[in-house]
Design a protein around this motif. Structure first.
Motif, short mmCIF file in Angstrom:
data_model
loop_
_atom_site.label_atom_id
_atom_site.label_comp_id
_atom_site.label_asym_id
_atom_site.label_seq_id
_atom_site.Cartn_x
_atom_site.Cartn_y
_atom_site.Cartn_z
N MET B 92 0.09 -1.00 0.30
CA MET B 92 -0.08 -0.43 0.01
C MET B 92 0.42 1.38 0.23
O MET B 92 1.79 1.27 0.06
CB MET B 92 -0.84 -0.01 1.26
N PHE B 100 -6.08 2.73 6.11
CA PHE B 100 -5.87 1.36 6.64
C PHE B 100 -7.36 0.95 7.86
O PHE B 100 -8.29 0.51 7.34
CB PHE B 100 -4.87 0.82 7.35
N GLY B 101 -7.03 2.14 8.77
CA GLY B 101 -7.23 1.54 10.19
C GLY B 101 -9.18 2.35 9.83
O GLY B 101 -10.01 1.65 10.33
N THR B 103 -10.44 2.82 7.21
CA THR B 103 -10.73 2.37 5.95
C THR B 103 -11.35 0.97 6.45
O THR B 103 -12.58 1.17 6.47
CB THR B 103 -9.91 1.73 4.93
N ILE B 104 -11.16 0.11 7.20
CA ILE B 104 -11.86 -0.75 8.49
C ILE B 104 -12.94 -0.60 9.03
O ILE B 104 -14.16 -1.23 9.33
CB ILE B 104 -10.34 -1.07 9.18
N LYS B 106 -14.81 1.56 8.58
CA LYS B 106 -15.80 2.34 7.16
C LYS B 106 -15.78 4.06 7.74
O LYS B 106 -17.47 3.58 7.63
CB LYS B 106 -17.14 1.42 7.81
N ARG B 148 0.05 6.20 11.30
CA ARG B 148 -0.90 5.37 10.93
C ARG B 148 -1.83 4.77 12.14
O ARG B 148 -2.63 4.64 12.36
CB ARG B 148 -0.19 4.30 10.18
N ALA B 149 -1.22 5.25 12.75
CA ALA B 149 -1.46 4.51 14.97
C ALA B 149 -2.24 6.17 15.16
O ALA B 149 -2.93 5.76 15.63
CB ALA B 149 -0.31 4.10 16.01
N MET B 152 -5.83 6.38 14.40
CA MET B 152 -6.96 6.16 15.15
C MET B 152 -7.23 6.45 16.86
O MET B 152 -8.21 6.33 17.07
CB MET B 152 -6.33 5.01 15.32
#
Lengths: 269, 370, 266
Positions: B92, B100-101, B103-104, B106, B148-149, B152
């Motif tokens: 990616m 990523f997170g 998207t998961i 939603k 990325r972390a 969230m």
């Protein structure tokens, strides 16, 4: 090391490259331009492309190879995935490899017995109430046996790519809130795609040319490119036409290689 | 005290016969920068994995906001991890990794893209969204992993030796950056490292660990000045540790001499260990010396000289001095009473704190009288 | 979930091994068909070992396998060394691609093209052509087994040897060859299995007089069930087990050595 000595090492290997790699391929291309009576001609190619028989045979062969590859993949991926989580995985992996050391002809031969009128397969069908069927010499039995033979060759590359997968990726995905299934299709599967591609390479191309299986199991009902080549070379002695089909098979092979080669992976190495 | 955000109570972790964590308890409050510090293999990463939900602990409980979460899987814990090797998904782009997170979760695409842009801006990688992970340097990958972390908005960010793969210079820069980021975001950081300098520089609170146990916790200054035992004194900073014994309250004996100190509440004649930091030792002439030593060697370290010396009892001394000296020369050393730190053998952190409380009051009044 | 995956794995292994066990089970069955077990007998093994044609073929097969593997290992080792020494990236890539052609080509193409090749050069079809073909298709796998070992070898190792006064020849004998020996052994084993396993190529280039086990099994199987073949598969299975066992021990030894060197490095 001096240049001269290096060249000395290279001689036998270079001879092999020239005589057994380049020359045979060149010869098969060359031969494809000869007719039965040794005249240079394009007739073989004309026949191949004009007569529906050959094109249909090629399509058929590709279709069967596709099915065999598909079934092999569907069975092998979960197997490799489960294997990866086992404790003594090296041992189990060895058990996967072991059948590949048994001669392919013996395995095919075993299925002649298993699929015969009174074989175990039919006993089983009778047992579950379907009753005996004609199994041997059907398309389904050909696909079944071919799949059986190819499974280890698909499991191994997939297993290797799963083994190479850094478990931190899986943890990272879970850490970011993905479920097991989401982790699988968003992270694990895409990252092990090179292994799947290698498996496809290892299975699809040989599946185009398994002439002994078509003879022993398929009962000549399935004609693959391999069967056709064998027939032209060893039965009808029409080497020109056989070579033409051979060239087609080589082209098919190159296409498959191109489609399945992992370009991004190669450049990073 | 308010309810801790994250709490470990009597957590033990065993793999086979190997015990990684022995009855570890710790509590994390909201908005602080915590560090788990210890040599490799001491169990600090195991604590992170237990909080992150990657491993089930053998015994003990983990609480988030007072709720037991032992059985909550990693993907439902709302804590996020920056992994040691970053674990950025190589298939990616930078933006896809950060997204990523979300998207998961939603999250709607436009909102998600905003959040990703914000996170990338925070780690100063705004223009890197479309890059491939393999096209980034180590420091950049590190920042993507953080983005990325934090995108969230975790209750706590777990950082597993995230700076260990960077070179010295980048490491220092990232120390500032991480500290700054933590203060701006107000998220609790739990940082794992084996580098004591890193821990001292960045943390609000440090947990010093060894062999599966937390030996001492507290502010960097407290841990540096009052190490609870030999291991901590030795592991954090450089120190001179000598055997001795207590003479009376505020009097300690080592090197066959008695010195004034600031420790009390220990029975007379109890064997103890004494800690003196090398920078607390001052070179002086022999007349004013509390100790006389012979200089063995001297290294120039840029901002100070690192001097090795031996006293008449055969003890080695490490001295940091801005003044140069001469090898082979006999010189005097001096120090203040509060530069001496007394450690009882086998005293645990809780006992140490209890003892401190018994005499600090007395000490306070004593000082008032003086 | 865990249970389900175990069940799946067991099923896959049953499918993988059932045909082989079936084959071997009937080698001990009285009667002449692979249906209805008729009771235990060694008869088919006795027939097998009393069949001079079969014994000759077994001997021929083993001879071709051993001889071709030895020669292929030798040439392949030299090939791997020269590919490794090629400093130009392009040349090396070309050599590697050429090396891999026979690895990825379908058997029939190799067989057919070798048949044309031997006929063109008027090489008589029989032992010679089969041996040459086997050497030819075994070389690339030997190269592929050795190259990774060569790549693993740190260049400073050779520099150190040269620094300590080793000549080129000494470097090769004392450093390179010992270092890549596990790769050479693995290459030899792989070559051996390739040879024993091959049917299609041999089928194309063997004449009327010469036969290997695969070809013999094929022609007998086309005529139907013959329990002597089952007995043969029993013998070959044992043989394969021994080979796999040997290969496994070899690999374990390598893995252990690697692990030890890694531990030492830490």
């Amino acid at each position: 090391m001096t240049k001269r000595k290096t060249c000395g090492y290279f001689i036998p290997y270079g001879l092999w490259l020239g005589l057994f790699v380049i020359a045979p391929v060149a010869l098969i291309v060359y031969q494809s331009f000869f007719s039965l009576d040794h005249h240079v001609t394009l007739a073989n190619y004309a026949t191949y492309f004009q007569s529906g028989v050959y094109l249909k045979m090629t399509l058929n062969s590709v279709w069967y190879a596709f099915l065999i590859t598909l079934f092999t993949g569907l069975i092998s991926y979960p197997t490799a995935y489960v294997l990866r989580q086992l404790k003594h995985r090296q041992f189990w992996l060895l058990l996967v490899i072991l059948p590949t050391w048994i001669n392919i002809l013996l395995k095919a031969y075993a299925f002649i017995g298993i699929f015969s009128q009174d074989g175990v397969a039919n006993s089983f069908l009778r047992f579950i109430g379907i009753g005996p069927q004609q199994l041997l010499f059907t398309n389904a039995s050909f696909i079944f046996v071919a799949t059986y033979i190819q499974i280890p060759f698909m499991i191994l590359p997939i297993y290797n790519s799963l083994a190479d997968l850094n478990p931190a990726y899986i943890n990272a995905s879970l850490d970011l809130g993905a479920t097991r299934w989401q982790t699988f299709y968003r992270v694990i599967f895409p990252l092990t795609l090179p292994g799947v591609k290698a498996g496809v390479q290892a299975v699809f191309i040989p599946s185009l040319s398994l002439f002994m299986l078509t003879r022993l199991i398929g009962g000549n009902k399935v004609i693959t490119l391999g069967t056709a080549i064998e027939e032209h070379f060893l039965t009808t002695m029409n080497w020109g036409m056989g070579s033409t089909i051979g060239v087609v098979l080589i082209v098919a092979m190159i296409i498959v290689m191109q489609l399945t080669n992992d370009h991004s992976g190669r450049s990073s190495q | 005290m308010t309810q801790p955000m994250i709490e470990l109570r009597h957590v033990t972790q065993r793999y086979g016969t190997h015990t990684i964590l022995k009855d570890v308890s710790l509590a994390l409050e909201s908005g602080k920068f915590y560090t788990l510090l210890g040599p490799s293999g001491c169990g600090k990463t195991t604590i992170l994995r237990a909080i992150g939900g990657f491993d089930q602990v053998t015994a003990g409980d983990i609480f988030f906001d007072g709720k037991r979460v032992n059985d909550l899987p990693a993907n439902r814990r709302n804590v996020n991890t920056v992994f040691q090797d970053y674990a950025l998904f190589p298939n990616m782009t930078v933006a896809q990794n950060v997204a990523f997170g979300l998207t998961i979760k939603k999250m709607p695409a436009d909102k998600r893209d905003d959040e990703v842009a914000k996170a990338l801006k925070l780690v100063r990688l705004s223009d890197y969204g479309n890059r491939a992970i393999s096209a980034l340097s180590g420091g950049q990958q590190q920042r993507v992993a953080i983005a990325r972390a934090i995108v969230m908005q975790p209750r706590v960010l777990l950082l597993d030796e995230p700076l260990s793969a960077l070179d010295a210079k980048l490491r220092r820069a990232m120390q500032y950056e991480l500290r700054d980021l933590q203060q701006r975001l107000g998220i609790t950081f739990l940082f794992v490292t084996h580098d004591q300098e890193e821990a001292l520089a960045m943390s609000d609170d440090i947990f010093v660990m060894n062999a599966g146990e937390i030996l001492q916790s507290g502010s960097p200054v407290a841990i540096y000045n009052e190490p609870v035992n030999h291991f901590v004194a030795d592991f954090i900073g450089e120190s001179n540790i000598l055997p001795g014994h207590m003479v009376a309250d505020y009097q300690v004996s080592f090197d066959n001499r008695t010195f004034e100190c600031v420790d009390a509440g220990i029975p007379s004649n109890e064997p103890i260990e004494i800690v003196i930091r090398p920078e607390d030792l001052t070179l002086t002439d022999l007349d004013h010396a509390k100790l006389k030593v012979t200089i063995d060697n001297q290294l120039f370290r840029g901002d100070y000289y690192e001097i090795g010396a031996t006293d008449d009892q055969g003890h080695s001394w490490l001295i940091h001095s801005v003044r140069a000296t001469v090898e082979g020369q006999q010189v005097g050393l001096t120090f203040q009473p509060d530069d001496l730190h007394v450690m009882r053998l086998h005293e645990r952190e809780a006992d140490f704190e209890a003892r401190l409380e018994t005499y600090e009051e007395v000490e306070g009044t004593a000082h008032d009288e003086a | 979930m865990k249970k389900l995956s175990r069940v799946y794995l067991v099923l896959v292994f049953i499918v993988l091994y059932l045909p082989i066990l079936y084959l071997i089970a009937y080698s001990f069955s009285q009667g002449t068909t692979m249906t209805n077990y008729h009771g235990f007998t060694w008869q088919h093994y006795r027939d097998l070992f009393a069949d001079p044609r079969m014994l000759a073929i077994v001997a021929d097969t083993l001879l071709v396998a051993l001889l071709s593997s030895l020669i292929a290992t030798l040439i392949g080792t030299l090939g791997a060394l020269s590919i490794h020494r090629t400093s130009k990236r392009v040349t090396r890539d070309v050599l590697l691609s050429l090396n891999n052609i026979l690895m990825v080509s379908p058997d029939v193409i190799i067989g057919a093209s070798f048949l044309i090749f031997f006929t063109t050069l008027k090489v008589p079809l029989g032992f010679t052509s089969v041996l040459l073909s086997h050497i030819a298709f075994e070389i690339p796998i030997v190269v592929l087994m050795i190259l990774p070992r060569l790549r693993e070898m740190s260049p400073s190792l050779l520099c150190a040897a040269a620094d300590l006064g080793a000549t080129t020849r000494q470097q090769l004998n004392k450093i390179i060859i010992p270092f890549i020996t596990p790769g050479i052994m693995a290459g030899f084993f792989m070559a051996l299995t390739y040879s024993l396993d091959d049917f299609a190529v041999t089928f194309f280039v063997t004449g009327n007089g010469f036969s290997t086990l695969s070809v013999e099994i094929y022609s007998r199987a086309r005529q139907g069930i013959n329990l002597e073949i089952n007995a043969l598969s029993g013998v070959m299975f044992i043989f394969s087990l021994l080979l796999v066992g040997g290969y496994y021990l070899l690999q374990q030894g390598n893995a252990k050595r690697r692990q030890r060197s890694q531990e030492a490095a830490q």
